[in-house]
Design an enzyme around this catalytic site. Sequence first.
Site, PDB file in Angstrom:
ATOM      1  N   HIS A  67       0.774  -1.210   0.094  1.00 14.45           N
ATOM      2  CA  HIS A  67      -0.025  -0.084   0.171  1.00 14.45           C
ATOM      3  C   HIS A  67       0.873   1.216   0.086  1.00 14.45           C
ATOM      4  CE1 HIS A  67      -3.566   2.495   1.400  1.00 14.45           C
ATOM      5  NE2 HIS A  67      -2.576   3.087   1.795  1.00 14.45           N
ATOM      6  N   GLU A  68       1.750   1.314   0.866  1.00 16.18           N
ATOM      7  CA  GLU A  68       2.780   2.520   0.969  1.00 16.18           C
ATOM      8  C   GLU A  68       3.524   2.551  -0.242  1.00 16.18           C
ATOM      9  OE1 GLU A  68       2.169   4.548   3.394  1.00 16.18           O
ATOM     10  OE2 GLU A  68       0.867   3.253   4.210  1.00 16.18           O
ATOM     11  N   HIS A  71       1.751   4.443  -2.877  1.00 17.14           N
ATOM     12  CA  HIS A  71       1.946   5.837  -2.896  1.00 17.14           C
ATOM     13  C   HIS A  71       3.137   6.257  -3.432  1.00 17.14           C
ATOM     14  CE1 HIS A  71      -1.776   6.676  -0.539  1.00 17.14           C
ATOM     15  NE2 HIS A  71      -1.174   5.651   0.380  1.00 17.14           N
TER      16      HIS A  71
END
Length: 158
Positions: A67-68, A71
């Site tokens: 998820h990170e 980004h």
Amino acid sequence: MGNEELQKLVENISQSSFGKPFAHKAVFNARLKTTGGRYMLQSHNIEMNPAQLERFGQEEFIRIIKHELCHYHLHIEGKGYQHRDADFKKLLAEVGGSRYCKTIPGARRQSKVRHVYACAGCKAEFVRRRQIDVKRYVCGRCKGQLKKIKTFSRENID
């Protein structure tokens, strides 16, 4: 797992899942309480919550790292890196990252105490989480003087 092992894990996941290198730092941040991790826009570093690894295991932790990294890679490429962006949602689904991390019990503490005040003029009652100085504040409806009636715990009424 230490910061060095986390750095290697993030670099490996970045290369295997995204096919791109991770050229910045990944560290643990024990001060994170309500989130699994965060991507820092200014420095491009990633901070991870160690409690997520301890509580939910390696598999869920890897999903948070993905998820990170979504980004990270989208921001570096100048694409939509925010949660609401289609680019982010699409890439997250492709790599199998988690949309939301699991909540750690007790991480969010809400005050269970409530304070009840009443107006001397219009008899309106106000329930507040924080105490207020009745000498300084007045009723918002009629500008009458406030008086503290009682303090109670939410546990007693739920």
